[in-house]
Design a protein around this motif. Structure first.
Motif, mmCIF file in Angstrom:
data_model
loop_
_atom_site.group_PDB
_atom_site.id
_atom_site.type_symbol
_atom_site.label_atom_id
_atom_site.label_comp_id
_atom_site.label_asym_id
_atom_site.label_seq_id
_atom_site.Cartn_x
_atom_site.Cartn_y
_atom_site.Cartn_z
ATOM 1 N N GLU A 61 2.793 -3.031 -13.436
ATOM 2 C CA GLU A 61 2.319 -4.135 -12.897
ATOM 3 C C GLU A 61 1.225 -4.995 -13.253
ATOM 4 N N LYS A 90 2.183 -10.412 -18.319
ATOM 5 C CA LYS A 90 2.562 -10.812 -16.852
ATOM 6 C C LYS A 90 2.637 -9.418 -16.397
ATOM 7 N N PRO A 91 2.649 -9.416 -14.819
ATOM 8 C CA PRO A 91 2.141 -10.422 -14.422
ATOM 9 C C PRO A 91 0.539 -10.679 -14.424
ATOM 10 N N VAL A 93 -2.464 -10.775 -12.872
ATOM 11 C CA VAL A 93 -3.258 -10.860 -11.758
ATOM 12 C C VAL A 93 -4.512 -11.692 -11.482
ATOM 13 N N ASN A 99 -4.992 -13.495 -5.284
ATOM 14 C CA ASN A 99 -3.618 -13.151 -5.740
ATOM 15 C C ASN A 99 -2.381 -13.076 -4.862
ATOM 16 N N ALA A 123 10.489 -11.311 -4.463
ATOM 17 C CA ALA A 123 10.415 -10.946 -5.815
ATOM 18 C C ALA A 123 11.221 -9.561 -6.227
ATOM 19 N N HIS A 140 8.624 -14.114 -2.913
ATOM 20 C CA HIS A 140 8.427 -14.856 -3.953
ATOM 21 C C HIS A 140 7.780 -15.973 -3.695
ATOM 22 N N LEU A 155 2.018 -15.626 -3.211
ATOM 23 C CA LEU A 155 2.704 -14.333 -3.333
ATOM 24 C C LEU A 155 2.231 -13.659 -1.881
#
Length: 177
Positions: A61, A90-91, A93, A99, A123, A140, A155
């Protein structure tokens, strides 16, 4: 159409509440990203006095975070101070300072099923255990042709509320002690 009042904050249509098989109970977390979480700690921990209650790191992540808390008991709100493990991956943050926002949900599987049927885009990853140990999933931030409803740039994390949080928010609703 009758309605149910939750004080000056929220007014729910009883018809809407009966159609939706879940409730959003309150804010579970706010996640703040930056390139260096020690700079975030200076404000949130050193200046504002939030307590660091844990850490979480995930290469998959791309996140290295400190989990902080404000408030207590079932009304505790988590503030995650996040930096990327690798700023070039990615992601990202850190690319949006706010975020994501996390919402307590009383029945996460029912919420996911119902929201998906309504055209809400989730997502990838499905329901899974999150950094704080609760089951989570993400709406998402962008819609597509198949799922036209999204977070519109935000998000949104849906978090399965533990029983004590469900009870505490239910007591607020009914005025019970």
């Amino acid at each position: 159409m009758s309605s149910q009042s939750l004080g000056p904050f929220v007014k729910l249509s009883t018809d809407q509440a009966q159609e939706r098989p879940f409730k959003v109970l309150g804010i579970q977390q706010v996640a703040i990203g930056g390139t260096d979480k020690t700079r975030l700690q200076r404000l949130w921990v050193d200046m504002l006095g939030l307590e660091v209650t844990g850490t979480f790191r995930s290469e998959r992540e791309n996140v290295d975070e400190d989990i902080c808390a404000m408030g207590s008991g079932p009304f505790k709100v988590e503030v995650d101070l996040m930096q990327p493990v690798d700023p070039d991956k990615k992601p990202a943050v850190q690319s949006t300072p706010l975020n994501h926002i996390g919402l307590w949900i009383d029945d996460l599987p029912a919420a996911v099923q119902w929201l998906t049927a309504q055209g809400v885009r989730f997502a990838p990853g499905g329901i899974r255990q999150g950094a704080a140990g609760f089951d989570i999933c993400f709406l998402h931030p962008k819609s597509n042709d198949e799922f036209p409803i999204s977070g519109e740039g935000v998000l949104i994390e849906l978090v399965q509320a533990p029983a004590e949080v469900v009870v505490a928010f239910g007591n607020l609703l009914t005025g019970a002690a």
